[in-house]
Design a protein around this motif. Structure first.
Motif, PDB file in Angstrom:
ATOM      1  N   CYS A   1     -39.060   8.668 -33.033  1.00 53.83           N
ATOM      2  CA  CYS A   1     -39.656   9.310 -31.853  1.00 53.83           C
ATOM      3  C   CYS A   1     -38.838  10.558 -31.522  1.00 53.83           C
TER       4      CYS A   1
ATOM      5  N   CYS B   1     -38.565  12.102 -29.022  1.00 57.40           N
ATOM      6  CA  CYS B   1     -38.119  12.123 -27.629  1.00 57.40           C
ATOM      7  C   CYS B   1     -36.912  11.205 -27.419  1.00 57.40           C
ATOM      8  N   CYS B   2     -37.024   9.920 -27.854  1.00 61.08           N
ATOM      9  CA  CYS B   2     -35.936   8.964 -27.588  1.00 61.08           C
ATOM     10  C   CYS B   2     -35.137   8.598 -28.844  1.00 61.08           C
TER      11      CYS B   2
ATOM     12  N   CYS C   1     -43.414   8.320 -28.515  1.00 60.21           N
ATOM     13  CA  CYS C   1     -43.730   6.889 -28.586  1.00 60.21           C
ATOM     14  C   CYS C   1     -44.334   6.413 -27.269  1.00 60.21           C
TER      15      CYS C   1
ATOM     16  N   CYS D   1     -41.958   6.271 -24.243  1.00 63.30           N
ATOM     17  CA  CYS D   1     -41.605   7.585 -23.679  1.00 63.30           C
ATOM     18  C   CYS D   1     -42.787   8.164 -22.915  1.00 63.30           C
TER      19      CYS D   1
HETATM   20 ZN   LIG Z   1     -39.666   7.559 -27.610  1.00 69.60          ZN
END
Ligand SMILES: [Zn+2]
Length: 323
Positions: free
Chosen positions: A40, A42-43, A72, A75
């Motif tokens: 992901c 983002c995370c 994901c 997120c």
């Molecule tokens: Zn994520």
């Protein structure tokens, strides 16, 4: 705040979305290059599969990820919570912002369809599941923008192809390449209203009628964009054009009134009011000349010639008052 529009399009919009007709071609995802896990962005969590972990997408931007969003589910839920707080609890605005961010189709009918949320699924997850249904295939945020902007009808063929019902008469009257479907509807509606009130306008007035329809459209557009200046200008121009054209707004309800004489009668009535014919006394000695003549010329002359003592009514003081 962007304008919301409760409208679902059924036509193929080609203005901005990539397709076989545009220079931006649909990108094919090659299964051969599939990696062992998906991280992901983002995370940083790694997932073995895209399905079930990353929400589906209709955007060509995500073709290389087999049409999945690059964020994901966990997120995305957090992002949705963030925007809901930012917009003061307005979930609809939060959804719009996320659609804008991830090139997803935004439409109001889907908002209401996503209101029933179950415990296992957030509102945004429900919205995304709906927006990926077959009837919304290939629709992205580009589609939303096209729908809100209103697609300009470039030709009769395009209108036919897209299943837009604009009459031949309307296209002849207003031309093509300038107006959208909504514009044609507004123009025609106003045109019909003016023509109903003025069924016998000559070719000169016909030109004014068309200008009035254009100005009315401008007013509506300014109103939609909260453009007060534009609205005031169009409105003032509308008033001037209307007066110049000598048109009427509402049809006479009097059955005896002959419409083709309406404007002619109005011009006459500016100089010889109708009231005069009803009540002749109304305008009798309107400027008071006769009264003045009787008081200050006729009365003293009569007194000299006939040796009478007729006094002016206004300034006369009765003898009895002195006593
Ligand atoms: Zn994520």
């Amino acid at each position: 705040m962007p304008a919301k529009k409760n409208k679902t399009s059924t036509r193929t919009l080609k203005t901005t979305a990539p397709s076989s007709d545009t220079s931006v071609q649909k990108i094919k995802f090659s299964k051969d290059d599939e990696p062992n896990f998906y991280k992901c962005p983002c995370c940083s969590t790694g997932y073995k599969k895209l399905d079930g972990n990353f929400p589906a997408s209709q955007s060509e931007l995500h073709a290389g990820w087999d049409y999945h969003l690059p964020i994901c589910r966990k997120c995305l839920d957090k992002l949705f919570e963030h925007y809901t707080t930012v917009y003061g609890g307005d979930e609809d605005m939060a959804i719009r912002r996320i659609c804008e961010k991830f090139d997803m189709y935004y439409c109001e009918s889907l908002l209401s369809a996503s209101r029933k949320v179950n415990k296992n699924r957030s509102r945004i997850a429900t919205y995304i599941s709906k927006v990926n249904l077959i009837q919304y295939k290939d629709k992205t945020y580009d589609t939303t923008l096209d729908e809100e902007r209103g697609v300009i009808i470039e030709s009769r063929e395009q209108a036919e192809e897209d299943g837009i019902s604009i009459t031949k008469a309307a296209m002849d009257r207003w031309g093509v390449g300038i107006f959208s479907e909504d514009d044609y509807a507004l123009l025609e509606e106003h045109y019909k209203m003016l023509k109903k009130a003025n069924p016998n306008c000559d070719s000169n007035q016909e030109i004014f009628v068309k200008s009035l329809c254009h100005l009315n459209l401008l007013m509506m557009k300014s109103l939609k964009n909260s453009d007060l200046d534009g609205y005031a200008k169009a409105n003032s121009e509308y008033g001037k054009t209307f007066t110049k054209a000598g048109l009427k707004t509402v049809q006479e309800t009097d059955k005896n009134a002959d419409d083709c004489w309406g404007i002619f009668m109005e011009q006459i009535s500016q100089y010889t009011p109708e009231e005069y014919y009803k009540d002749k006394k109304m305008y009798e000695d309107f400027e008071g000349i006769r009264g003045q003549f009787e008081r200050f010329v006729l009365r003293p002359l009569k007194n000299i010639l006939l040796k009478t003592n007729q006094r002016d009514e206004e300034f006369n003081v009765e003898d009895s008052v002195d006593e």
